[in-house]
Design a protein around this motif. Sequence first.
Motif, mmCIF file in Angstrom:
data_model
loop_
_atom_site.group_PDB
_atom_site.id
_atom_site.type_symbol
_atom_site.label_atom_id
_atom_site.label_comp_id
_atom_site.label_asym_id
_atom_site.label_seq_id
_atom_site.Cartn_x
_atom_site.Cartn_y
_atom_site.Cartn_z
ATOM 1 N N ASN A 63 -0.979 -0.717 -5.468
ATOM 2 C CA ASN A 63 -1.334 0.671 -5.750
ATOM 3 C C ASN A 63 -0.898 0.947 -7.179
ATOM 4 O O ASN A 63 0.297 0.999 -7.468
ATOM 5 N N VAL A 64 -1.842 1.076 -8.070
ATOM 6 C CA VAL A 64 -1.536 1.257 -9.478
ATOM 7 C C VAL A 64 -1.770 2.711 -9.845
ATOM 8 O O VAL A 64 -2.867 3.228 -9.683
ATOM 9 N N GLY A 65 -0.715 3.369 -10.333
ATOM 10 C CA GLY A 65 -0.863 4.724 -10.799
ATOM 11 C C GLY A 65 -0.301 5.784 -9.885
ATOM 12 O O GLY A 65 -0.290 6.943 -10.218
ATOM 13 N N GLY A 66 0.213 5.437 -8.737
ATOM 14 C CA GLY A 66 0.776 6.438 -7.855
ATOM 15 C C GLY A 66 1.153 5.852 -6.521
ATOM 16 O O GLY A 66 0.857 4.711 -6.215
ATOM 17 N N SER A 67 1.860 6.639 -5.711
ATOM 18 C CA SER A 67 2.243 6.223 -4.377
ATOM 19 C C SER A 67 1.592 7.168 -3.382
ATOM 20 O O SER A 67 0.741 7.967 -3.737
ATOM 21 N N PHE B 292 3.035 0.204 -8.119
ATOM 22 C CA PHE B 292 3.658 -0.257 -6.885
ATOM 23 C C PHE B 292 2.838 -1.399 -6.290
ATOM 24 O O PHE B 292 1.614 -1.379 -6.346
ATOM 25 N N THR B 293 3.526 -2.373 -5.713
ATOM 26 C CA THR B 293 2.882 -3.403 -4.913
ATOM 27 C C THR B 293 3.636 -3.496 -3.602
ATOM 28 O O THR B 293 4.821 -3.781 -3.585
ATOM 29 N N GLY B 294 2.941 -3.257 -2.508
ATOM 30 C CA GLY B 294 3.573 -3.275 -1.199
ATOM 31 C C GLY B 294 2.859 -2.308 -0.288
ATOM 32 O O GLY B 294 1.694 -2.009 -0.494
#
Length: 522
Positions: free
Chosen positions: A357-361, A369-371
Amino acid sequence: MGIGSFMENNQNAFNFAYNETVEFSIFLNSEVKQSEMLMSFVKMFNLYIEPTQDQPKVLRIVPRDDFYNGVNVDWSKKLDYSQPVEIIPMGDLDANPYVFSYKEGADESNKEYQENYQSTYGSRTYKVDNDFVKTEKKIDIIFSPTQIKNYDNGQTNFVLSYVEAQKDGDLRILYYGGTQNNVSWRFYAPFYGVGNFPYVVQRKLPLTIHYDNIANPTFDILFGMPKELGVGAGYKYGNSNLVTNYYYRFLTEITNKNSKIARAYFRITPLDWFNLRFNNLYFFEGQYWRLNKVSDYNPIDEGVYECEFLLAQFIPPTTITNKTIGAGTAQGNEGEINGDIYPGGSNPIRPGIRGANVGGSTGSGGGVFTGYDIVQSSDGANNSGLGLRRVNYSMGAEGSVALVCNDFEVTKPDTLYIGNYEMYPSFLSGGSAKTITANYTATADDWLILCDTTAGSITITLPAPVSGKHYILKKIASAHSMIIDTADTSLIDGNATHTNNANNGFEWITNNGTNYYIISHQ
């Protein structure tokens, strides 16, 4: 409708009742054959077809798991042991992986999905644990998938199934879930609506999507869960799809380690031919088998014929689970199950990195984020993390980075966490320093615990061992005792507890993931 607007509808409605004849041509254009449509249904629901015994032109068509409803037949005395008997491991496995997919759609939404994920919406790849078979088997159908598309930053959800003007649409299959009340959708028309808005909001919707119910879905006509779902966070979605319901038991039976094929010769009489059913189970060699084929048979002559069987096994149905999309630990995304992964709601999984997830959660902050199950509470914060599983970024944790953390909460700003331990700016063995004056349960963040026993003995309870974690426990008073215990059944140098009575005594303790060990002490 307003002046200058119009609606065109040249569709005819059809109602079909049980046992009523259906003319397939009403669904098809000149480019699609009726046989292709029928075989698509066969592939979707893993249908088995056979003529009925009394009426050969009347076909019995049922899903594979319902097909095997016959009787048990003992053929052990018919087996001819003078002929070769072959038992071949791994059954009829001749493909890996199995790829299930809809036809690529020509509409805007399908094109975008296909470009982002290099697969069609609702496709599924079922991988078999066998390194010796590498022939891909494709199960594809003539229908194009219809997505649920998210517009207006998640404020409005539409079903998108259109193509460019003057072009024919693809053949679709959808599930009618009835009229939905208290929903919001927009009807667009020129000069129609309120003020400058060319639409009016409608409050009822005939639900026609790829699953049966928005609030609590029980069945989906996709092969697998898509990597993103336009309903957004908060809605439930499950794995009750075509592969799970109609292929799981079949694929498990033919691909597990106990699967095998038997080829042998049996003495078969005309009466046996008359009673022969492929949906029966045949007993020989101490096991039950499913009949696959009979070679060179003559139904009017008694003889010895080669037969092929697949070992029959009891395979329980897979677990059907609904999870909430984009709702922290309840979201799902708990790994891949035979090619099926729970979608990420408004933060979809991007190609190349599963769970990226690139740019936000799933919260409102920014970062990389990666996960999965990553929730960021701090509005506008800039954090990041790799290899995360169910991690929460609390308010005030701006600027922090977490690596390979599991079931963990980031609480401090400008801090580096690795493996649930605070690595920077605290001591790099992982943890912080604190002084205690009463009984205390240590956490993964602790490293140095100063135990002031002036007022009385103090018990420090260590958490369940996490391999490699270090604790330094120091007694900073002469009176009373520092007692070390564990939160579970793990031992400390072979004992349930350990006591230090020395003035300024200390214990340096680590563990191997099972028990604790004292490295140095005074």
